[in-house]
Design a protein around this motif. Structure first.
Motif, PDB file in Angstrom:
ATOM      1  N   GLY A 148       0.806  -1.216   0.000  1.00  0.00           N
ATOM      2  CA  GLY A 148       0.000   0.000   0.000  1.00  0.00           C
ATOM      3  C   GLY A 148       0.837   1.263   0.000  1.00  0.00           C
ATOM      4  N   ILE A 149       2.126   1.127   0.329  1.00  0.00           N
ATOM      5  CA  ILE A 149       3.015   2.285   0.315  1.00  0.00           C
ATOM      6  C   ILE A 149       3.110   2.897  -1.074  1.00  0.00           C
ATOM      7  N   GLU A 150       2.725   2.163  -2.107  1.00  0.00           N
ATOM      8  CA  GLU A 150       2.725   2.716  -3.467  1.00  0.00           C
ATOM      9  C   GLU A 150       1.896   3.996  -3.562  1.00  0.00           C
ATOM     10  N   LEU A 151       0.964   4.197  -2.659  1.00  0.00           N
ATOM     11  CA  LEU A 151       0.097   5.373  -2.728  1.00  0.00           C
ATOM     12  C   LEU A 151       0.856   6.686  -2.575  1.00  0.00           C
ATOM     13  N   VAL A 152       2.060   6.668  -2.037  1.00  0.00           N
ATOM     14  CA  VAL A 152       2.797   7.937  -1.944  1.00  0.00           C
ATOM     15  C   VAL A 152       3.055   8.508  -3.335  1.00  0.00           C
ATOM     16  N   MET A 153       3.019   7.663  -4.358  1.00  0.00           N
ATOM     17  CA  MET A 153       3.231   8.162  -5.721  1.00  0.00           C
ATOM     18  C   MET A 153       2.061   9.024  -6.187  1.00  0.00           C
ATOM     19  N   TRP A 154       0.863   8.756  -5.664  1.00  0.00           N
ATOM     20  CA  TRP A 154      -0.284   9.594  -6.012  1.00  0.00           C
ATOM     21  C   TRP A 154      -0.083  11.017  -5.501  1.00  0.00           C
ATOM     22  N   LEU A 155       0.681  11.162  -4.421  1.00  0.00           N
ATOM     23  CA  LEU A 155       0.913  12.486  -3.849  1.00  0.00           C
ATOM     24  C   LEU A 155       1.792  13.358  -4.736  1.00  0.00           C
ATOM     25  N   ILE A 156       2.604  12.742  -5.576  1.00  0.00           N
ATOM     26  CA  ILE A 156       3.380  13.532  -6.538  1.00  0.00           C
ATOM     27  C   ILE A 156       2.423  14.209  -7.517  1.00  0.00           C
ATOM     28  N   ALA A 157       1.470  13.439  -8.041  1.00  0.00           N
ATOM     29  CA  ALA A 157       0.499  14.013  -8.967  1.00  0.00           C
ATOM     30  C   ALA A 157      -0.369  15.064  -8.286  1.00  0.00           C
ATOM     31  N   ARG A 158      -0.796  14.774  -7.053  1.00  0.00           N
ATOM     32  CA  ARG A 158      -1.682  15.726  -6.348  1.00  0.00           C
ATOM     33  C   ARG A 158      -0.937  17.012  -6.022  1.00  0.00           C
ATOM     34  N   GLY A 159       0.344  16.909  -5.712  1.00  0.00           N
ATOM     35  CA  GLY A 159       1.128  18.095  -5.387  1.00  0.00           C
ATOM     36  C   GLY A 159       1.322  19.032  -6.554  1.00  0.00           C
ATOM     37  N   ALA A 160       1.097  18.528  -7.773  1.00  0.00           N
ATOM     38  CA  ALA A 160       1.279  19.347  -8.969  1.00  0.00           C
ATOM     39  C   ALA A 160       0.017  20.088  -9.387  1.00  0.00           C
ATOM     40  N   MET A 161      -1.079  19.907  -8.640  1.00  0.00           N
ATOM     41  CA  MET A 161      -2.336  20.545  -9.022  1.00  0.00           C
ATOM     42  C   MET A 161      -2.394  21.999  -8.554  1.00  0.00           C
ATOM     43  N   ALA A 162      -3.272  22.785  -9.210  1.00  0.00           N
ATOM     44  CA  ALA A 162      -3.272  24.240  -9.042  1.00  0.00           C
ATOM     45  C   ALA A 162      -3.623  24.690  -7.631  1.00  0.00           C
ATOM     46  N   ASP A 163      -4.526  23.973  -6.957  1.00  0.00           N
ATOM     47  CA  ASP A 163      -4.967  24.447  -5.642  1.00  0.00           C
ATOM     48  C   ASP A 163      -3.848  24.412  -4.613  1.00  0.00           C
ATOM     49  N   VAL A 164      -2.882  23.523  -4.809  1.00  0.00           N
ATOM     50  CA  VAL A 164      -1.747  23.454  -3.893  1.00  0.00           C
ATOM     51  C   VAL A 164      -0.896  24.720  -4.007  1.00  0.00           C
ATOM     52  N   HIS A 165      -1.035  25.412  -5.116  1.00  0.00           N
ATOM     53  CA  HIS A 165      -0.272  26.633  -5.377  1.00  0.00           C
ATOM     54  C   HIS A 165      -1.147  27.877  -5.273  1.00  0.00           C
ATOM     55  N   GLY A 166      -2.262  27.765  -4.552  1.00  0.00           N
ATOM     56  CA  GLY A 166      -3.117  28.925  -4.343  1.00  0.00           C
ATOM     57  C   GLY A 166      -4.239  29.086  -5.341  1.00  0.00           C
ATOM     58  N   GLY A 167      -4.363  28.140  -6.269  1.00  0.00           N
ATOM     59  CA  GLY A 167      -5.420  28.207  -7.257  1.00  0.00           C
ATOM     60  C   GLY A 167      -6.703  27.570  -6.759  1.00  0.00           C
ATOM     61  N   PRO A 168      -7.707  27.477  -7.629  1.00  0.00           N
ATOM     62  CA  PRO A 168      -8.987  26.875  -7.231  1.00  0.00           C
ATOM     63  C   PRO A 168      -8.874  25.367  -7.066  1.00  0.00           C
ATOM     64  N   LYS A 169      -9.771  24.821  -6.275  1.00  0.00           N
ATOM     65  CA  LYS A 169      -9.812  23.385  -6.056  1.00  0.00           C
ATOM     66  C   LYS A 169     -10.131  22.663  -7.360  1.00  0.00           C
ATOM     67  N   PRO A 170      -9.503  21.531  -7.635  1.00  0.00           N
ATOM     68  CA  PRO A 170      -9.779  20.820  -8.886  1.00  0.00           C
ATOM     69  C   PRO A 170     -11.170  20.204  -8.899  1.00  0.00           C
ATOM     70  N   LYS A 171     -11.663  19.980 -10.114  1.00  0.00           N
ATOM     71  CA  LYS A 171     -12.947  19.302 -10.296  1.00  0.00           C
ATOM     72  C   LYS A 171     -12.724  17.792 -10.307  1.00  0.00           C
ATOM     73  N   VAL A 172     -13.513  17.067  -9.544  1.00  0.00           N
ATOM     74  CA  VAL A 172     -13.462  15.606  -9.571  1.00  0.00           C
ATOM     75  C   VAL A 172     -14.331  15.150 -10.747  1.00  0.00           C
ATOM     76  N   LYS A 173     -13.701  14.738 -11.829  1.00  0.00           N
ATOM     77  CA  LYS A 173     -14.436  14.332 -13.026  1.00  0.00           C
ATOM     78  C   LYS A 173     -14.890  12.881 -12.960  1.00  0.00           C
ATOM     79  N   HIS A 174     -14.145  12.063 -12.235  1.00  0.00           N
ATOM     80  CA  HIS A 174     -14.503  10.648 -12.148  1.00  0.00           C
ATOM     81  C   HIS A 174     -13.800  10.041 -10.944  1.00  0.00           C
ATOM     82  N   ARG A 175     -14.516   9.152 -10.273  1.00  0.00           N
ATOM     83  CA  ARG A 175     -13.938   8.419  -9.145  1.00  0.00           C
ATOM     84  C   ARG A 175     -14.509   7.008  -9.160  1.00  0.00           C
TER      85      ARG A 175
END
Length: 288
Positions: A242-269
């Motif tokens: 399950g430690i593989e999930l830390v790789m998802w945090l790389i992608a999440r850290g690159a999203m705009a809201d982490v840099h002060g932008g708007p929250k992303p839209k969840v298009k599919h889950r």
């Protein structure tokens, strides 16, 4: 400038690739899983990027236990599907983007992240299964993947592995690097691996649905807090792999809201168990 428009998250279970390659996707066991990606394949056609920065882990294919880089970026022009012991998957060769990859490497290293530069490597199921899930089945003789790919391998196989906090910070550095590239490119960043699973020992076959979905909720709503989850919690609640999930945090850290932008839209889950002995998680986030 280049821009990250979306992030994609998906498990990369090897048995999923085998089911596709052997024509088993409509069998009762597999059909519910593949149905969860029907939306994603159409979304991919409607939102095809120029480049995908694909975060995955190598499974002792390009890197043996004799040499294990913590973070490795592929800078080659192309990557062959790897033979993992039963022949290479029948999928197209992966085309790279050496110019953007080299720029990201330069920028991220100057932001004090030590990367291993890889100019030649084969890519295993950790990278090709997500491509197949999002793009559908492709004939290696007649088809191509619809975008170029920058492989980014993270060591989550042999301890010590990077912390979720470090991966989250790395995603922020990657975003800065992409946005400083002087070409108008549509870039997506994908985080792959997970969710809960353990492949050995008394807890082999562990699945923790409640923890998985709570983690997904937190990844969407409070990624900075998710980055603080310690290794021991992943091992205890999500299994050794399950430690593989830390790789998802790389992608999440690159999203705009982490840099002060708007929250992303969840298009599919989407969430499904089992796929072999793994919980499959999948999500698409779009920058607003």
């Amino acid at each position: 400038m280049a821009k990250i428009t979306a992030s994609v998250y998906t498990s990369h279970v090897p048995a999923i690739g085998a089911a596709m390659d052997l024509g088993k996707t409509q069998e009762p066991y597999w059909q519910p899983l593949f149905a969860g990606y029907d939306y994603s394949k159409q979304w991919m056609k409607d939102n095809t990027p120029d480049v995908v920065f694909l975060v995955y882990n190598d499974h002792a294919t390009a890197f043996s236990l004799e040499m294990i880089p913590t973070f490795a970026i592929g800078t080659a022009a192309q990557y062959q599907p790897a033979d993992e012991g039963w022949g290479a998957r029948p999928v197209p060769v992966v085309q790279g983007h050496p110019e953007l990859a080299s720029h990201i490497a330069q920028s991220v290293i100057q932001q004090d992240f030590d990367l291993t530069i890889v100019n030649k490597m084969d890519v295993d199921h950790g990278l090709t299964v997500p491509l197949s899930l999002m793009c559908g089945e492709k004939n290696p003789k007649t088809d191509k993947w619809p975008f170029k790919v920058i492989p980014f391998a993270v060591n989550v196989v042999q301890y010590p592995v990077p912390s979720g906090r470090r991966c989250f910070q790395l995603g922020q550095a990657i975003r800065k690097a992409v946005e400083s590239f002087d070409e108008n490119l549509n870039v997506q960043i994908w985080g792959t691996g997970g969710m809960t699973h353990q492949l050995q020992g008394p807890r082999a076959g562990l699945i923790n649905k409640d923890w998985d979905n709570a983690w997904l909720d937190k990844l969407i709503d409070d990624p900075a807090a998710t980055a603080q989850v310690p290794h021991i919690e992943y091992v205890r609640e999500a299994g050794s792999e399950g430690i593989e999930l830390v790789m998802w945090l790389i992608a999440r850290g690159a999203m705009a809201d982490v840099h002060g932008g708007p929250k992303p839209k969840v298009k599919h889950r989407f969430y499904h168990v089992p796929a072999s002995n793994t919980a499959v998680g999948h999500m698409i986030l779009e920058n607003s």
